[in-house]
Design a protein around this motif. Structure first.
Motif, PDB file in Angstrom:
ATOM      1  N   TRP A  78     -12.650   9.085  23.177  1.00  0.00           N
ATOM      2  CA  TRP A  78     -12.082   7.796  23.246  1.00  0.00           C
ATOM      3  C   TRP A  78     -11.909   7.050  24.672  1.00  0.00           C
ATOM      4  CZ3 TRP A  78     -10.553   4.557  19.707  1.00  0.00           C
ATOM      5  CH2 TRP A  78      -9.622   3.557  20.233  1.00  0.00           C
TER       6      TRP A  78
ATOM      7  N   VAL B 148      -1.594  16.223  23.931  1.00  0.00           N
ATOM      8  CA  VAL B 148      -0.786  15.280  24.316  1.00  0.00           C
ATOM      9  C   VAL B 148      -0.821  14.952  25.869  1.00  0.00           C
ATOM     10  CG1 VAL B 148       1.609  14.052  24.291  1.00  0.00           C
ATOM     11  CG2 VAL B 148       0.883  15.245  22.186  1.00  0.00           C
TER      12      VAL B 148
ATOM     13  N   ILE C  41      -2.402  11.617  27.894  1.00  0.00           N
ATOM     14  CA  ILE C  41      -1.514  10.823  28.874  1.00  0.00           C
ATOM     15  C   ILE C  41      -1.971  10.619  30.145  1.00  0.00           C
ATOM     16  CG2 ILE C  41       0.734  10.797  30.316  1.00  0.00           C
ATOM     17  CD1 ILE C  41       2.011  12.034  27.517  1.00  0.00           C
TER      18      ILE C  41
ATOM     19  N   ARG D 180      -7.198   3.945  33.019  1.00  0.00           N
ATOM     20  CA  ARG D 180      -6.673   2.806  33.581  1.00  0.00           C
ATOM     21  C   ARG D 180      -6.780   2.457  34.932  1.00  0.00           C
ATOM     22  NH1 ARG D 180      -0.284   2.938  32.154  1.00  0.00           N
ATOM     23  NH2 ARG D 180       0.523   0.735  33.105  1.00  0.00           N
TER      24      ARG D 180
ATOM     25  N   PHE E 248      -1.517  -1.643  25.497  1.00  0.00           N
ATOM     26  CA  PHE E 248      -0.084  -1.265  25.778  1.00  0.00           C
ATOM     27  C   PHE E 248       0.491  -1.346  27.351  1.00  0.00           C
ATOM     28  CE2 PHE E 248      -0.392   2.813  28.221  1.00  0.00           C
ATOM     29  CZ  PHE E 248      -1.618   3.021  28.098  1.00  0.00           C
ATOM     30  N   MET E 249      -0.512  -1.369  28.065  1.00  0.00           N
ATOM     31  CA  MET E 249       0.125  -1.377  29.730  1.00  0.00           C
ATOM     32  C   MET E 249       0.287  -2.934  29.740  1.00  0.00           C
ATOM     33  SD  MET E 249      -3.213  -0.468  28.942  1.00  0.00           S
ATOM     34  CE  MET E 249      -5.021  -0.260  30.109  1.00  0.00           C
TER      35      MET E 249
ATOM     36  N   ILE F 110      -4.535   0.915  22.400  1.00  0.00           N
ATOM     37  CA  ILE F 110      -4.908   1.789  23.512  1.00  0.00           C
ATOM     38  C   ILE F 110      -6.134   1.659  23.722  1.00  0.00           C
ATOM     39  CG2 ILE F 110      -4.771   4.030  24.224  1.00  0.00           C
ATOM     40  CD1 ILE F 110      -2.636   4.718  22.551  1.00  0.00           C
ATOM     41  N   PRO F 111      -6.565   1.006  24.998  1.00  0.00           N
ATOM     42  CA  PRO F 111      -7.979   0.711  25.343  1.00  0.00           C
ATOM     43  C   PRO F 111      -8.753   1.971  25.498  1.00  0.00           C
ATOM     44  CG  PRO F 111      -6.434  -0.661  26.589  1.00  0.00           C
ATOM     45  CD  PRO F 111      -5.662   0.473  26.035  1.00  0.00           C
ATOM     46  N   GLY F 112     -10.018   1.890  24.795  1.00  0.00           N
ATOM     47  CA  GLY F 112     -10.853   3.035  24.775  1.00  0.00           C
ATOM     48  C   GLY F 112     -12.365   2.581  24.644  1.00  0.00           C
TER      49      GLY F 112
ATOM     50  N   VAL G  59      -1.424  11.723  19.955  1.00  0.00           N
ATOM     51  CA  VAL G  59      -1.513  11.518  21.004  1.00  0.00           C
ATOM     52  C   VAL G  59      -1.199  10.048  21.613  1.00  0.00           C
ATOM     53  CG1 VAL G  59      -3.593  11.160  22.716  1.00  0.00           C
ATOM     54  CG2 VAL G  59      -3.299  13.340  21.211  1.00  0.00           C
TER      55      VAL G  59
ATOM     56  N   GLY H 168       2.312   9.537  22.198  1.00  0.00           N
ATOM     57  CA  GLY H 168       2.483  10.304  23.456  1.00  0.00           C
ATOM     58  C   GLY H 168       2.135   9.292  24.672  1.00  0.00           C
ATOM     59  N   ILE H 169       1.110   8.430  24.674  1.00  0.00           N
ATOM     60  CA  ILE H 169       0.743   7.559  25.516  1.00  0.00           C
ATOM     61  C   ILE H 169       1.601   6.375  25.718  1.00  0.00           C
ATOM     62  CG2 ILE H 169      -1.374   5.843  26.079  1.00  0.00           C
ATOM     63  CD1 ILE H 169      -3.059   8.196  24.878  1.00  0.00           C
TER      64      ILE H 169
ATOM     65  N   SER I 236       4.997   7.401  27.093  1.00  0.00           N
ATOM     66  CA  SER I 236       5.020   7.820  28.252  1.00  0.00           C
ATOM     67  C   SER I 236       5.278   6.370  29.001  1.00  0.00           C
ATOM     68  CB  SER I 236       3.631   8.301  28.783  1.00  0.00           C
ATOM     69  OG  SER I 236       3.393   8.371  30.252  1.00  0.00           O
ATOM     70  N   GLU I 237       4.402   5.448  28.678  1.00  0.00           N
ATOM     71  CA  GLU I 237       4.432   3.978  28.979  1.00  0.00           C
ATOM     72  C   GLU I 237       6.067   3.205  29.081  1.00  0.00           C
ATOM     73  OE1 GLU I 237       2.364   2.773  30.987  1.00  0.00           O
ATOM     74  OE2 GLU I 237       2.791   0.585  31.188  1.00  0.00           O
TER      75      GLU I 237
ATOM     76  N   PHE J 149       8.868   4.896  28.826  1.00  0.00           N
ATOM     77  CA  PHE J 149      10.090   5.647  29.640  1.00  0.00           C
ATOM     78  C   PHE J 149       9.545   5.159  31.189  1.00  0.00           C
ATOM     79  CE2 PHE J 149      11.330   6.940  25.651  1.00  0.00           C
ATOM     80  CZ  PHE J 149      12.614   6.825  25.847  1.00  0.00           C
ATOM     81  N   ARG J 150       8.477   5.161  31.290  1.00  0.00           N
ATOM     82  CA  ARG J 150       7.967   4.740  32.833  1.00  0.00           C
ATOM     83  C   ARG J 150       8.392   3.610  33.229  1.00  0.00           C
ATOM     84  NH1 ARG J 150       1.537   5.066  33.936  1.00  0.00           N
ATOM     85  NH2 ARG J 150       1.180   4.474  36.172  1.00  0.00           N
TER      86      ARG J 150
END
Lengths: 253, 253
Positions: free
Chosen positions: A126, A237, A241, A248, B190-191, B224-226, B237, B240-241, B244-245, B247-248
């Motif tokens: 991906w 997972v 991440i 990115r 997402f970012m 989610i860019p791919g 997954v 998770g990604i 993670s963002e 909570f960052r």
């Protein structure tokens, strides 16, 4: 060929179900490695399945009709989907792979759960990782559960298996790779890490973690900051991440 | 109690194996909800297992010895680990949960694979999500495979199941929640998303995606860019990604 020893001896493996067979043809590499197809007409009766059977027959591939009982004997699943292809393993030359100076290699050090490996292959494909390298004690990537949970990604990303890890990591270090390992107790939060032009990301086994053989080569130990009561994240997972972050950075660098 | 209908009727479920039984006691909520323990002395013979049995007996819990055959009958696994606890489901009051204005709620809209749900619970607990809300057509969270793949996280994070999604999302919107959904075709990477003080993250089923009932309530569709050839990421997954963002951002805001 449901068993590893036959897959190893023959250099071939089974690909089961319509979706995965379609992915085979969508892969520039695997399209040429298809040997044959067996199908049960009572189960492979959808229009999409009939189209695939006609298409493969027209390509001159060996296409054989069998009954539902015969198919079930070949199948790894409780409810077979009516189609099973036999394909040869793609040969990946590690030297050629490295010669292209890939941006991101994934190295799995003892990942033994087939579902996790399949999910990691799916995720690596991906994001566009260049290859996945597997230690000898990782689960075999042609295992039917791996192929299935990869959703066909296994046909789109080079996989190199059975590598002696210490030599491989030493070679990568000599070629200028930064070697990152994900560890629950790592000292660098992954978002604070510096990724370069050549990155190798190492993930350990579900319970064993990074092996002693690998540890000395690691440049940076990455941690995924969390606050939960449990010990760790699932390895697929965690890989998702960190891969997300590495790509990115690539897109913004 | 291996079957859903009995778990529903009794409001209890089974927790199997040493690690998960230890996690039960580590949970402030579940420590009080343990009903009984059965063990097979031939299999639960390690020092850690004997310590747990002695400890639970000292707490005044019902602890029963059975033979390996009896244990196998209760067990969900091929190789039982010698210990099975019966626990009551924790009652989570959705109103109380919302009254605390939680930062991050996870909403699962038809996630049917037990391994995926368990992994999502493990991940949600790792990052510190406040609760996981499950649609009625998601897999039941007390399913033994869910409990196992959560690695005990299910005892540490509130789970609310069987919610009518439309009403729940409407209520969340009224309370000032931004409703994010992960979709392969989402328009916001997402970012680049703006997360606020109250975030609800919605993930759809493995093949079905976000349901029609949910779609109208979504504020932002996250992608989610791919660049891979395959369609999508595994739902655990993807969760998770994005977690993670979220909570960052919390830690840096």
């Amino acid at each position: 060929m449901k068993e590893k020893k036959y897959r190893d001896r023959e250099g071939k493996f089974l690909v089961e179900g319509l979706l995965l067979c379609e992915e085979l043809v969508a892969s520039a590499t695997y399209r040429k490695l298809i040997e044959s197809l067996v199908f049960s007409p009572t189960e492979a009766s959808s229009e999409r399945a009939r189209k695939l059977i006609a298409d493969w027959t027209a390509r001159g591939l060996t296409v054989k009709e069998i009954d539902a009982v015969g198919l079930k004997r070949l199948s790894d699943t409780v409810t077979p989907q009516g189609l099973i292809a036999v394909v040869r393993k793609a040969a990946v030359d590690f030297g050629d792979l490295l010669a292209a100076a890939p941006y991101c290699l994934l190295i799995l050090d003892g990942v033994t759960d087939p579902g996790n490996l399949g999910t990691i292959l799916r995720t690596a494909n991906w994001f566009g990782a260049d290859a996945v390298l597997l230690s000898a004690n990782s689960v075999e990537w042609t295992n039917p559960k791996v192929v299935r949970s990869s959703m066909g990604a296994v046909f789109h990303i080079p996989v190199v298996s059975g590598l002696p890890l210490a030599e491989t990591l030493s070679e990568l270090a000599n070629r200028g790779y930064s070697l990152f390992a994900a560890e629950a107790g790592g000292d660098t939060p992954f978002m604070a890490a510096t990724f370069g032009k050549k990155n190798a990301l190492i993930f350990g086994g579900e319970t064993s973690g990074i092996s002693q053989e690998v540890s000395p080569f690691v440049t940076t130990k990455l941690r995924i900051p969390g606050q939960g009561k449990c010990d760790s994240l699932n390895v697929a997972v965690a890989a998702g991440i960190i891969l997300s972050e590495v790509f990115r950075r690539k897109s913004t660098s």
